[in-house]
Design a protein around this motif. Sequence first.
Motif, short mmCIF file in Angstrom:
data_model
loop_
_atom_site.label_atom_id
_atom_site.label_comp_id
_atom_site.label_asym_id
_atom_site.label_seq_id
_atom_site.Cartn_x
_atom_site.Cartn_y
_atom_site.Cartn_z
N LYS A 78 0.85 -1.19 0.00
CA LYS A 78 0.00 0.00 0.00
C LYS A 78 0.89 1.25 0.00
CE LYS A 78 -2.06 -1.64 3.66
NZ LYS A 78 -2.84 -1.73 4.88
N ASP A 79 0.39 2.31 -0.62
CA ASP A 79 1.16 3.55 -0.70
C ASP A 79 1.57 4.06 0.68
OD1 ASP A 79 1.02 3.46 -3.43
OD2 ASP A 79 -0.42 5.10 -3.64
N GLU A 80 0.68 3.94 1.64
CA GLU A 80 0.98 4.38 3.01
C GLU A 80 2.19 3.62 3.57
OE1 GLU A 80 -1.06 3.85 7.36
OE2 GLU A 80 -2.40 4.27 5.67
N ASP A 81 2.22 2.32 3.33
CA ASP A 81 3.34 1.52 3.80
C ASP A 81 4.61 1.82 3.00
OD1 ASP A 81 1.72 0.34 5.71
OD2 ASP A 81 1.34 -1.46 4.51
N ALA A 82 4.46 2.05 1.71
CA ALA A 82 5.62 2.40 0.87
C ALA A 82 6.25 3.70 1.35
CB ALA A 82 5.21 2.50 -0.59
N ARG A 83 5.41 4.66 1.71
CA ARG A 83 5.92 5.94 2.23
C ARG A 83 6.69 5.73 3.53
NH1 ARG A 83 0.54 8.19 2.54
NH2 ARG A 83 1.31 9.16 4.43
N GLU A 84 6.20 4.83 4.36
CA GLU A 84 6.87 4.53 5.62
C GLU A 84 8.20 3.82 5.38
OE1 GLU A 84 7.60 4.90 9.49
OE2 GLU A 84 5.83 5.73 8.48
N LEU A 85 8.24 2.90 4.42
CA LEU A 85 9.49 2.21 4.10
C LEU A 85 10.56 3.19 3.61
CD1 LEU A 85 8.17 -1.00 2.32
CD2 LEU A 85 9.25 -0.87 4.58
N LEU A 86 10.11 4.27 2.98
CA LEU A 86 11.05 5.30 2.51
C LEU A 86 11.49 6.24 3.63
CD1 LEU A 86 9.58 6.23 -0.98
CD2 LEU A 86 11.80 5.14 -0.51
N GLY A 87 10.99 6.02 4.82
CA GLY A 87 11.43 6.85 5.94
C GLY A 87 10.43 7.88 6.38
N GLY A 88 9.16 7.67 6.07
CA GLY A 88 8.13 8.59 6.52
C GLY A 88 7.95 9.77 5.59
N LEU A 89 7.74 9.50 4.35
CA LEU A 89 7.57 10.53 3.32
C LEU A 89 6.12 11.01 3.29
CD1 LEU A 89 9.43 11.74 1.12
CD2 LEU A 89 8.59 9.98 -0.42
N SER A 90 5.91 12.30 3.08
CA SER A 90 4.55 12.84 2.99
C SER A 90 3.89 12.34 1.71
CB SER A 90 4.57 14.36 2.99
OG SER A 90 5.10 14.84 1.77
N SER A 91 2.56 12.36 1.69
CA SER A 91 1.81 11.91 0.51
C SER A 91 2.17 12.72 -0.72
CB SER A 91 0.31 12.03 0.75
OG SER A 91 -0.12 11.10 1.68
N SER A 92 2.21 14.04 -0.58
CA SER A 92 2.48 14.88 -1.74
C SER A 92 3.88 14.62 -2.30
CB SER A 92 2.30 16.36 -1.39
OG SER A 92 3.15 16.73 -0.33
#
Length: 145
Positions: free
Chosen positions: A47-61
């Motif tokens: 999921k995009d939310e999890d992918a953002r977290e794997l990248l180190g907590g990246l914002s949605s935008s």
Amino acid sequence: MSLAYAYPKSRFETAVLVDLNDREQRERLSSAALKGFFQLAITWQIKDEDARELLGGLSSSAFYDWKKNPARVLEVDRITRISYLLGIYKALHILYGDKLADEWVHLANSNPVFNGRAPLAFMLGGGLLAMQTVRRLLDARRGGL
């Protein structure tokens, strides 16, 4: 007569380590790393939310901007995270068939490291060090350590 110890000659060369503190090296690697990460996220159905977290907590935008335009220079932390994840992907495909390799991160795991959780949940909860642990575990399983 020299008594100095030396490694025997070999046709194999040792890999030169990339200095991620060197901006030019990060410029060279960043775009390909991001493209690889986004393909990995699709393959693993993350999921995009999890992918953002794997990248180190990246914002949605920022995440969607990076997805549209991966031509940027990443920080050392993010390149390292992506490197671990791509190494995990590679090790899984060496150890298992494609189907199991791509599902493995979502499956509950009885290894004490995971404490019954799925490896993805372990990595999301533990960040960079958890990614390193999973990578080392898989490398050891395939005889890479």
